[in-house]
Design a protein around this motif. Structure first.
Motif, PDB file in Angstrom:
ATOM      1  N   ASP A   1       0.818  -1.215   0.000  1.00  0.00           N
ATOM      2  CA  ASP A   1       0.000   0.000   0.000  1.00  0.00           C
ATOM      3  C   ASP A   1       0.850   1.264   0.000  1.00  0.00           C
ATOM      4  O   ASP A   1       0.532   2.253   0.669  1.00  0.00           O
ATOM      5  N   GLY A   2       1.973   1.217  -0.703  1.00  0.00           N
ATOM      6  CA  GLY A   2       2.805   2.395  -0.879  1.00  0.00           C
ATOM      7  C   GLY A   2       3.758   2.732   0.248  1.00  0.00           C
ATOM      8  O   GLY A   2       4.424   3.761   0.205  1.00  0.00           O
ATOM      9  N   SER A   3       3.838   1.882   1.284  1.00  0.00           N
ATOM     10  CA  SER A   3       4.771   2.191   2.375  1.00  0.00           C
ATOM     11  C   SER A   3       5.536   0.951   2.817  1.00  0.00           C
ATOM     12  O   SER A   3       5.041  -0.170   2.719  1.00  0.00           O
ATOM     13  N   TRP A   4       6.746   1.178   3.300  1.00  0.00           N
ATOM     14  CA  TRP A   4       7.605   0.107   3.778  1.00  0.00           C
ATOM     15  C   TRP A   4       7.261  -0.241   5.207  1.00  0.00           C
ATOM     16  O   TRP A   4       7.051   0.645   6.035  1.00  0.00           O
ATOM     17  N   LYS A   5       7.212  -1.548   5.510  1.00  0.00           N
ATOM     18  CA  LYS A   5       6.943  -2.050   6.857  1.00  0.00           C
ATOM     19  C   LYS A   5       7.946  -3.154   7.186  1.00  0.00           C
ATOM     20  O   LYS A   5       8.303  -3.958   6.326  1.00  0.00           O
ATOM     21  N   ILE A   6       8.352  -3.198   8.443  1.00  0.00           N
ATOM     22  CA  ILE A   6       9.278  -4.233   8.898  1.00  0.00           C
ATOM     23  C   ILE A   6       8.505  -5.535   9.075  1.00  0.00           C
ATOM     24  O   ILE A   6       7.509  -5.579   9.788  1.00  0.00           O
ATOM     25  N   LEU A   7       8.964  -6.579   8.437  1.00  0.00           N
ATOM     26  CA  LEU A   7       8.347  -7.902   8.519  1.00  0.00           C
ATOM     27  C   LEU A   7       9.066  -8.772   9.548  1.00  0.00           C
ATOM     28  O   LEU A   7       8.438  -9.455  10.349  1.00  0.00           O
ATOM     29  N   ILE A   8      10.393  -8.732   9.527  1.00  0.00           N
ATOM     30  CA  ILE A   8      11.203  -9.580  10.414  1.00  0.00           C
ATOM     31  C   ILE A   8      12.444  -8.804  10.832  1.00  0.00           C
ATOM     32  O   ILE A   8      13.054  -8.120  10.012  1.00  0.00           O
ATOM     33  N   ILE A   9      12.790  -8.942  12.097  1.00  0.00           N
ATOM     34  CA  ILE A   9      14.106  -8.506  12.557  1.00  0.00           C
ATOM     35  C   ILE A   9      14.748  -9.712  13.223  1.00  0.00           C
ATOM     36  O   ILE A   9      14.155 -10.329  14.102  1.00  0.00           O
TER      37      ILE A   9
END
Length: 151
Positions: free
Chosen positions: A131-139
């Protein structure tokens, strides 16, 4: 001649777009750590994909390699729980790789509590763009108590 002209026009645009994407990914990482310093779980929550996971690889006191997996929810609860000390994760380096809507970020860090050294290691982030934005999936991170390996 047309091929050369095409490359002269397209390559700089691609390079600019790649730099812009890297800046946006870095902004997400910086927002995560700023939220941690402020103890603001809402600010931190905005950086994560729903159901994100946090993993830690470490060596225990017996010298055994261990791995721990946790949900984003317990991490957010810890950040949001009132605490007077400042949790300050300082990035010592940051390498960002992007392909389409997938980014991998490798950072060396040192962690401080109220300016007192706690531990260090490496973070390996995976982010997705939705949806047009970066999100952290895994650290996934490593943790060491001595500061001899991070320079």
């Amino acid at each position: 001649m047309k091929t050369i002209l095409f490359l002269l026009l397209v390559v700089p645009v691609f390079g600019y777009a790649q730099k812009a994407e890297k800046k946006e990914v870095r902004r997400v990482i910086d927002q995560l750590f700023e939220g941690m310093r402020k103890g603001d779980s809402s600010m931190v929550r905005k950086t994560f994909f729903p159901n994100a996971t946090l993993n830690t690889s470490f060596v225990n006191k017996k010298g055994e390699a261990k791995f721990h997996c946790d949900s984003i929810h317990s991490f957010l609860n810890a950040i949001g729980k009132p605490h007077e000390e400042v949790w300050d994760e300082r990035l010592l380096s940051c390498e960002i790789k992007i392909d389409d809507n997938l980014a991998t970020v490798w950072t060396k860090y040192a962690f401080y509590v109220d300016n007192v050294y706690s531990h260090e290691g490496v973070n390996a982030f995976q982010l997705v763009k939705t949806d047009g934005s970066w999100k952290i999936l895994i650290i996934t991170d490593t943790r060491r108590k001595n500061n001899s390996k991070i320079k």
